[in-house]
Design an enzyme around this catalytic site. Structure first.
Site, PDB file in Angstrom:
ATOM      1  N   HIS A 164     -28.789 126.093  51.368  1.00  0.00           N
ATOM      2  CA  HIS A 164     -28.357 126.704  49.989  1.00  0.00           C
ATOM      3  C   HIS A 164     -29.281 127.969  49.549  1.00  0.00           C
ATOM      4  CE1 HIS A 164     -25.913 122.931  49.822  1.00  0.00           C
ATOM      5  NE2 HIS A 164     -25.571 123.449  48.750  1.00  0.00           N
ATOM      6  N   GLY A 185     -24.399 127.789  54.966  1.00  0.00           N
ATOM      7  CA  GLY A 185     -23.643 126.414  54.951  1.00  0.00           C
ATOM      8  C   GLY A 185     -22.723 126.401  53.797  1.00  0.00           C
ATOM      9  N   HIS A 186     -23.359 126.924  52.668  1.00  0.00           N
ATOM     10  CA  HIS A 186     -22.517 126.841  51.366  1.00  0.00           C
ATOM     11  C   HIS A 186     -22.367 128.508  51.040  1.00  0.00           C
ATOM     12  CE1 HIS A 186     -20.611 125.764  47.655  1.00  0.00           C
ATOM     13  NE2 HIS A 186     -21.179 124.720  47.583  1.00  0.00           N
ATOM     14  N   HIS A 199     -15.414 120.926  52.859  1.00  0.00           N
ATOM     15  CA  HIS A 199     -15.841 120.950  51.392  1.00  0.00           C
ATOM     16  C   HIS A 199     -15.144 121.956  50.358  1.00  0.00           C
ATOM     17  CE1 HIS A 199     -18.722 121.690  48.134  1.00  0.00           C
ATOM     18  NE2 HIS A 199     -19.255 120.536  48.455  1.00  0.00           N
ATOM     19  N   GLU A 214     -16.558 115.564  49.393  1.00  0.00           N
ATOM     20  CA  GLU A 214     -16.028 116.515  48.669  1.00  0.00           C
ATOM     21  C   GLU A 214     -15.098 117.249  49.073  1.00  0.00           C
ATOM     22  OE1 GLU A 214     -19.785 118.155  47.280  1.00  0.00           O
ATOM     23  OE2 GLU A 214     -19.859 116.543  45.834  1.00  0.00           O
ATOM     24  N   GLU A 221     -13.254 118.306  42.150  1.00  0.00           N
ATOM     25  CA  GLU A 221     -14.505 118.831  41.523  1.00  0.00           C
ATOM     26  C   GLU A 221     -13.925 120.017  40.662  1.00  0.00           C
ATOM     27  OE1 GLU A 221     -17.883 119.367  44.297  1.00  0.00           O
ATOM     28  OE2 GLU A 221     -18.850 120.339  42.701  1.00  0.00           O
ATOM     29  N   CYS A 270     -15.961 122.469  39.943  1.00  0.00           N
ATOM     30  CA  CYS A 270     -16.070 123.708  40.637  1.00  0.00           C
ATOM     31  C   CYS A 270     -15.079 124.105  41.707  1.00  0.00           C
ATOM     32  CB  CYS A 270     -17.610 123.603  41.555  1.00  0.00           C
ATOM     33  SG  CYS A 270     -19.007 123.535  40.428  1.00  0.00           S
ATOM     34  N   CYS A 273     -23.889 121.277  39.406  1.00  0.00           N
ATOM     35  CA  CYS A 273     -23.042 122.383  39.606  1.00  0.00           C
ATOM     36  C   CYS A 273     -22.119 122.742  38.528  1.00  0.00           C
ATOM     37  CB  CYS A 273     -22.727 122.673  40.883  1.00  0.00           C
ATOM     38  SG  CYS A 273     -21.713 121.059  41.566  1.00  0.00           S
ATOM     39  N   CYS A 274     -21.362 121.474  38.127  1.00  0.00           N
ATOM     40  CA  CYS A 274     -20.110 121.766  37.142  1.00  0.00           C
ATOM     41  C   CYS A 274     -20.323 122.440  35.980  1.00  0.00           C
ATOM     42  CB  CYS A 274     -19.328 120.581  37.556  1.00  0.00           C
ATOM     43  SG  CYS A 274     -18.780 120.007  38.964  1.00  0.00           S
TER      44      CYS A 274
HETATM   45 ZN   LIG Z   1     -19.691 121.339  40.875  1.00  0.00          ZN
END
Ligand SMILES: [Zn+2]
Length: 659
Positions: free
Chosen positions: A159, A208-209, A278, A330, A346, A348, A421-422
């Protein structure tokens, strides 16, 4: 209600002018949220709660959970080890972005000072060459699990790029809000390090993200430095060429986070045609592809995300607009795999979906993308924050038994999450809502969302005041008033929502059980006009003058929705929708239970506004099997304690009126 353009935006214009040159961008331009003041029964209170409650709360949680202290430790201002997860820096950046947006809506010297303080610490936490990743800087020999032993050595999992992508977005927002360069300079120094390190002929890698692609696109837009956009494109193009295979032993705690499909690395992005892996990563990647396509002029990316849209909207979209069916990973499920209680959906991912749909609209000018955007905004996105502004959902399931705990959360809403994160994502989405209402292309003004308030737009060189009066989504009458400074020829395109055209979604994934014969109506200055639909819009071309009014009437009967027969989870079930809102039953309104409710096709439901309930909502009331049933808007569930909840109700098989 007219708002001054903040100084930051003016400075940005000057900054851009200095960078020179005509730049490609989306063919349709959104009218920025700073040019539109919302005065609306639905969104204005939510935006205000976000400003007054959620942002201060999130800033406090970032302090209490050590997220800000990590920066202080990296800056040498405080002793101690890194606290939390390797991606925690991003939560600080996202709340700062949300705070910067609220500064554009309403000046707040104290909040501005808080941001200045954070920026000073972040600047000190940044290493001399621009690198910024607190957990490595604090103790380079013992970074947090998953970070890799050296800089950028485990990018699939670390990340490092995800975090700074959020910083780029926050830094641009702060510069726009305040005109101050400190945060932007930190971001540019970091981005310049990445530009010097990665790219063709240099180090090759991809994150990766995803997220940095959106952030780099914003840096390009803010500075005109093409290297940032090229790096975003490079990171996209690197995917799908180096496969992970079976490197990981089954006891590797990060194995689940490291499969190629999980991070959309299973194929080159231009060849992808099915949404997999994801869901948040996928949404950010598709949004990033749209940005790179629009800003760089690469239509091949548009063809790829068009195919992906067909797949998502046709096979993988929840009725609430949520995406990402599978818990644990996820991730997207297979086609039509849309379980209700275990739906991951999610918050996000909902926000990412909104970002992606808006970009597709800006590319294509078709209302179907705004139809999906509206569905997610009014349902599975805003469900992510409680009415109190300080309780949250990470997952947004379509069914709850009132007993099972959600992943890393409680039975109901949670005050915060370890992986949080959300909530910060909500803080930055809500202030930007007014930016989704209008858009402009040449001599055309698009009215996409129905939200009361007023703004100023520029169409073909003419300043036009535009306002809406409406109680949407509770009522379907929308009065639009135009005020061009001089009479002006332009085209007004008013979206006629899919649900008002007898389609709950622009695909065959869901359909209304029965057609509604009441058609939308439209009148200009009191005289009815025929609605000529083009790509989902009523098109009105004329010479507009100050005070012209357009009244749109969208009938809002209670509609029953059924899913495509391949959606096993919804077989034999029905859901309820009125206007853009999906409804659910909660135990508290239905004698203590919701999962035992069955609703006969013949049961008639009536809409009733309840000002006292859930900050004022329209409820649906009916009787089936001798039981009184009350349905509330889905987004408002779980604000009165835990309990059963259901969106899709079994239809008693012996009482089907139609199929
Ligand atoms: Zn989130």
């Amino acid at each position: 209600m007219k708002k001054a353009i903040p100084g930051g935006v003016m400075m940005m214009a000057a900054f851009l002018a200095m960078s020179g040159g005509e730049k490609a961008d989306y063919p349709i331009q959104p009218v920025p949220f700073t040019a539109v003041a919302v005065d609306d029964v639905f969104w204005a209170p939510k935006i205000e709660t976000n400003r007054a409650v959620t942002i201060p709360f999130a800033l406090k949680m970032n302090e209490e959970t050590g997220r800000v202290n990590n920066f202080r430790k990296a800056a040498g201002l405080m002793k101690g080890a890194f606290e939390g997860r390797r991606f925690n820096d991003s939560d600080v950046f996202k709340v700062m972005e949300g705070a910067a947006y609220t500064l554009m809506l309403k000046p707040d010297p104290k909040l501005e000072e808080t941001l200045d303080g954070l920026i000073a610490v972040i600047g000190k936490a940044q290493e001399p060459d621009g690198y910024l990743f607190t957990n490595r800087t604090i103790d380079p020999k013992h970074p947090a699990p998953g970070s890799g032993p050296e800089r950028w050595s485990n990018l699939r999992v670390s990340h490092e790029f995800y975090n700074v992508g959020h910083m780029y977005e926050a830094a641009v927002a702060h510069f726009q809000a305040t005109g101050k360069r400190a945060f932007l300079d930190i971001a540019l120094k970091n981005a310049d390090l990445l530009v010097a390190t990665f790219g063709p002929g240099k180090r090759r890698a991809f994150p990766g993200h995803q997220e940095i692609e959106i952030g780099l696109s914003k840096l390009f837009r803010a500075t005109g430095n093409r290297a940032y956009l090229d790096l975003a494109k490079f990171f996209l193009d690197e995917r799908g060429h180096y496969f992970q295979g079976e490197r990981h032993a089954s006891d590797d705690p990060f194995a689940v986070y490291d499969s190629d499909e999980y991070m959309q690395n299973h194929k080159p992005v231009l060849e992808q045609d099915e949404a997999v892996g994801h869901a948040v990563r996928a949404m950010y990647m598709y949004a990033g592809m749209a940005d790179v396509a629009a800003l760089g002029g690469y239509p091949e990316y548009v063809r790829a995300i068009d195919r992906l849209w067909d797949n998502v909207a046709g096979k993988k979209l929840y009725l609430t607009g949520g995406v990402g069916a599978r818990s644990g990973s996820e991730a997207f499920g297979d086609a039509y795999e849309l379980p209700n209680q275990s739906a991951y959906t999610e918050t996000c991912a909902a926000i990412g979906n909104a970002l992606w749909q808006q970009r597709l609209f800006l590319l294509h000018g078709e209302a179907k993308y705004v139809d999906v955007l509206e569905r997610v905004m009014y349902n599975g996105l805003i469900s992510g924050v409680g009415l109190d502004g300080m309780s949250f959902f990470y997952q947004n399931p379509l069914e709850a038994d009132g007993k099972s705990k959600l992943y890393q959360g409680q039975v109901g809403r949670s005050p915060w999450f370890e992986v949080s994160c959300c909530p910060p994502n909500i803080t930055r989405f809500l202030p930007s809502v007014p930016g989704y209402i209008y858009a402009v292309k040449d001599e055309t003004l698009y009215v996409n969302l129905f939200i009361a308030g007023s703004g100023t737009v520029e169409i073909a060189g003419t300043k036009v005041a535009v306002s809406q009066q409406t109680k949407y989504p509770w009522e379907g009458t929308v009065k639009i008033t135009l005020g061009p400074e001089n009479p002006a020829d332009f085209v007004l395109r008013v979206r006629i929502p899919d649900w008002a055209r007898n389609e709950p979604v622009p695909t065959d994934l869901y359909r209304f059980l029965a057609a509604n014969d009441e058609k939308p109506s439209m009148a200009v200055n009191g005289a009815p006009v025929r609605i000529d639909l083009d790509r989902g819009y009523a098109v009105l071309r004329r010479t507009w003058k100050k005070g012209d009014t357009i009244v749109l009437g969208l009938p809002m009967p209670v509609r029953r929705v059924v899913a495509h027969p391949a959606v096993a989870a919804d077989t034999g079930r029905v859901a309820f929708q009125r206007g853009p809102l999906v409804y659910c039953a909660e135990a508290v309104d239905n004698g203590g239970r919701a999962l035992d409710l069955r609703i006969a096709d013949a049961a008639v439901f009536a809409a009733e506004f309840r000002p006292d309930l859930l900050n004022g909502v329209v409820v649906l009331r009916g009787v089936s099997g001798g039981r009184n049933i009350t349905l509330i808007p889905y987004y408002a569930w779980a604000n009165r304690g835990p309990g059963e909840m259901r969106v899709w109700f079994p239809r008693p098989a012996s009482e089907l009126l139609t199929t």
